[in-house]
Structure formats: structure tokens, C-alpha cells
Design a protein around this motif. Structure first.
Motif, PDB file in Angstrom:
ATOM      1  N   LEU A 108      -7.781  -6.649   8.485  1.00  0.00           N
ATOM      2  CA  LEU A 108      -7.070  -5.570   9.176  1.00  0.00           C
ATOM      3  C   LEU A 108      -6.443  -6.157  10.433  1.00  0.00           C
ATOM      4  O   LEU A 108      -7.131  -6.672  11.311  1.00  0.00           O
ATOM      5  CB  LEU A 108      -8.028  -4.432   9.528  1.00  0.00           C
ATOM      6  N   ALA A 162      -6.063   3.326  11.719  1.00  0.00           N
ATOM      7  CA  ALA A 162      -6.647   2.518  10.650  1.00  0.00           C
ATOM      8  C   ALA A 162      -8.054   2.069  11.024  1.00  0.00           C
ATOM      9  O   ALA A 162      -8.283   1.552  12.109  1.00  0.00           O
ATOM     10  CB  ALA A 162      -5.781   1.306  10.369  1.00  0.00           C
ATOM     11  N   ALA A 167      -9.147   1.572   5.313  1.00  0.00           N
ATOM     12  CA  ALA A 167      -8.440   0.463   4.665  1.00  0.00           C
ATOM     13  C   ALA A 167      -9.173   0.028   3.396  1.00  0.00           C
ATOM     14  O   ALA A 167      -8.535  -0.202   2.362  1.00  0.00           O
ATOM     15  CB  ALA A 167      -8.294  -0.706   5.633  1.00  0.00           C
TER      16      ALA A 167
END
Length: 184
Positions: A108, A162, A167
Motif C-alpha cells: 500500500l 485506504a 485493500a
């Protein structure tokens, strides 16, 4: 406009030129700019709030990426498309957190990974402890050639929303609603 033999503007001509320039600067006419249409740009999200008028702003989308070798502890920088010079790099104080590990080898992004991102040999902890950022030339010479970005996927949410859990759920579901923006 009169110019003498030495290429110098004669004072009367200079005064006339300055008057014309000043008249242009004092104009009270305002030209309306056409409204920009961002409806087809997935990286633009409408922001509404308690303000009397809704505003539209650029909000970065969350991104996940994969690399050719472990890179989660290495500081990324951005180079020109030819790779000849560094175009963007962080200050040591800009490095808040390294990327987070996700399912299936994804990371990420917290730095703005692009197809032109490359990785230095500096770790996050080494780089954060520097009193100042290395020069662009020093960074170019510190690149780790064994690590390259191999995939970048844009998630259907702003970066600030996020989380690892969100995710990972998208990855496990086959990345629905996501956009592949780079694949090597």
C-alpha cells in the motif's frame, strides 16, 4: 519607437512604450475562463462540506504496487522517463511511514509511486535520520538497480481512506473497480 545608433531607445519612444504597457495592466476587463470538466478523470473526486459552495479538488487515489524484489524498507524517488536525473524526492521529514504489506505481495503506497519510481539504497530509518536530503546527484548514484516497480493499481477510493483491510479485500476479490495504471 526610435532607437539610436547604439541600440538605445530614445526617451520619448521609451515613455510611449511604458504608457502602452501601463494601459494594458490597468484594464478592468475580466475574461471568463471556461469551466473545466473533470468528470472523466478518475483521480478527481468532488468534495462537499459545510461551506456554502461545493468545491472540487484534486484528491489522490489510493495505489497499491508490486516490485521485482523486496523494497518495503527502501526510499523511492522519481526519475525522468529516460532515468538520467531525479525529478522528485522526499525531504527526510516527509517520510512518515513505509508502505504497508498486503495480500499477494502487494504494498500500500504512502509516497506517490509512479511508473518512474525507482528505489534508493537508503532505508526509511537511515533517510529519516539525515539532517538534510541528499542531492539529486547523490540519490541518482544510490539507486538500487535490482528493484523495479512491476505493477501499479489505483484503488477506487482516496488515499486517506485506504486501509490494509480494505485493500486486502479488494485484492482477494480480484481488484473490482480498480484501474491498472502500470504493468511491466
Amino acid at each position: 519607437m526610435s532607437i539610436n545608433q547604439n541600440g538605445i531607445i530614445v526617451p520619448a519612444a521609451a515613455a510611449a512604450l511604458m504608457a502602452l504597457a501601463a494601459a494594458g495592466c490597468g484594464s478592468s476587463k475580466s475574461a471568463a475562463l471556461p469551466a473545466a470538466d473533470f468528470s472523466d478523470d478518475p483521480s478527481v473526486i468532488e468534495i462537499t462540506g459545510s461551506a456554502p459552495v461545493a468545491t472540487v479538488g484534486m484528491v489522490p487515489r489510493a495505489r497499491i504496487y508490486r516490485t521485482s524484489a523486496p523494497s518495503d524498507s527502501l526510499v523511492p524517488v522519481t526519475v525522468s522517463p529516460t532515468g538520467n536525473f531525479v525529478t522528485s524526492y522526499p525531504a527526510p521529514t516527509d517520510l512518515v511511514a513505509p508502505p504497508q504489506h498486503l495480500a499477494d505481495g502487494w504494498l500500500l503506497d504512502h509516497r506517490g509511486i509512479t511508473p518512474q519510481s525507482v528505489f534508493t539504497s537508503y532505508t526509511y530509518s537511515e533517510y529519516r535520520s539525515l539532517p538534510a536530503a541528499p542531492s539529486a546527484d547523490e540519490l541518482l548514484h544510490s539507486l538500487d538497480p535490482s528493484v523495479a516497480v512491476t505493477e501499479i493499481v489505483e484503488l477506487p477510493m482516496p488515499a486517506r481512506e485506504a486501509t490494509v483491510a480494505v485493500a486486502d479485500s479488494l485484492i482477494r476479490a480480484g481488484l473490482p473497480g480498480c484501474k491498472v495504471i502500470f504493468k511491466r
